[in-house]
Design a protein around this motif. Structure first.
Motif, PDB file in Angstrom:
ATOM      1  N   THR A 117       0.317  -1.345  -0.186  1.00 12.15           N
ATOM      2  CA  THR A 117       0.309  -0.389  -0.554  1.00 12.15           C
ATOM      3  C   THR A 117       1.281   1.459   0.055  1.00 12.15           C
ATOM      4  O   THR A 117       0.300   2.427  -0.534  1.00 12.15           O
ATOM      5  N   ILE A 122      -4.867   8.495   1.657  1.00  8.76           N
ATOM      6  CA  ILE A 122      -5.024   8.384   1.293  1.00  8.76           C
ATOM      7  C   ILE A 122      -6.724   9.078   1.192  1.00  8.76           C
ATOM      8  O   ILE A 122      -5.688  10.747   1.019  1.00  8.76           O
ATOM      9  N   THR A 130      -0.545   5.358   1.864  1.00 15.59           N
ATOM     10  CA  THR A 130      -1.736   4.660   3.113  1.00 15.59           C
ATOM     11  C   THR A 130      -0.432   3.211   3.752  1.00 15.59           C
ATOM     12  O   THR A 130      -0.745   3.126   5.151  1.00 15.59           O
ATOM     13  N   THR A 133       0.744   4.524   7.607  1.00 18.90           N
ATOM     14  CA  THR A 133      -0.782   4.382   7.803  1.00 18.90           C
ATOM     15  C   THR A 133      -0.686   3.037   9.027  1.00 18.90           C
ATOM     16  O   THR A 133      -0.947   2.825   9.426  1.00 18.90           O
TER      17      THR A 133
END
Length: 172
Positions: A117, A122, A130, A133
């Motif tokens: 990702t 986002i 992402t 995160t």
């Protein structure tokens, strides 16, 4: 060497508590802001809900590692407490082994998730990868593994006079 490792784990524990505590404070500030903008200003901000979710990820994985280290996590000991000492020791070693497997799973598959990702973003935070995160997942797993090593090698941290919220000796 054991004393140095214990001090390092004290420092790592303090950092986990600091990170998780900061995330909790920020969640506590972001959510009321979302309510205020939605119901008082009648113009809901788009960022508080995804920000709270991202902060919850941080809180969960760093907080879980910290709780595991000091034994503040939820566990059921009724059956184990009735066993003879040798069987209790076996159960405790089994728990540590299963936790190591779970923490290793978090590290390996967490890194895979971060890599898969990394190039995504986002919607509410287009500048934020992402993958970034999801970094708390493998980080929390690695920290938990270090705490498991501490438990197996040195035993759990001493609780006598242990203040879970005090700065470790490295900061004094």
């Amino acid at each position: 060497m054991p004393a140095a490792y214990r001090r390092l784990m004290d420092l790592l524990y303090f950092l986990c508590v600091l990170i998780a505590g900061t995330a909790l404070v920020l969640i506590s500030a972001v959510i009321p802001w979302a309510v205020y903008t939605r119901y008082v200003l009648n113009s809901a901000a788009s960022w508080p809900e995804p920000m709270a979710v991202l902060l919850t990820i941080v809180l969960t994985f760093f907080g879980a590692a910290a709780c595991y280290r000091i034994g503040a996590h939820m566990n059921v000991v009724i059956v184990v407490g009735t066993l003879p000492a040798r069987a209790q020791r076996f159960c405790n070693l089994l728990v540590e082994a299963l936790m190591a497997v779970f923490a290793l799973f978090m590290v390996v598959y967490g890194i895979g998730l971060v890599e898969a990702t990394w190039l995504n973003s986002i919607a509410e935070f287009p500048w934020l990868s992402t993958g970034v995160t999801y970094l708390p997942i493998p980080c929390g797993g690695a920290i938990t593994l270090l705490f498991i090593v501490e438990h197996l090698w040195l035993g759990p941290p001493p609780l006598g006079g242990f203040d879970a919220h005090a700065a470790p000796a490295a900061f004094e």
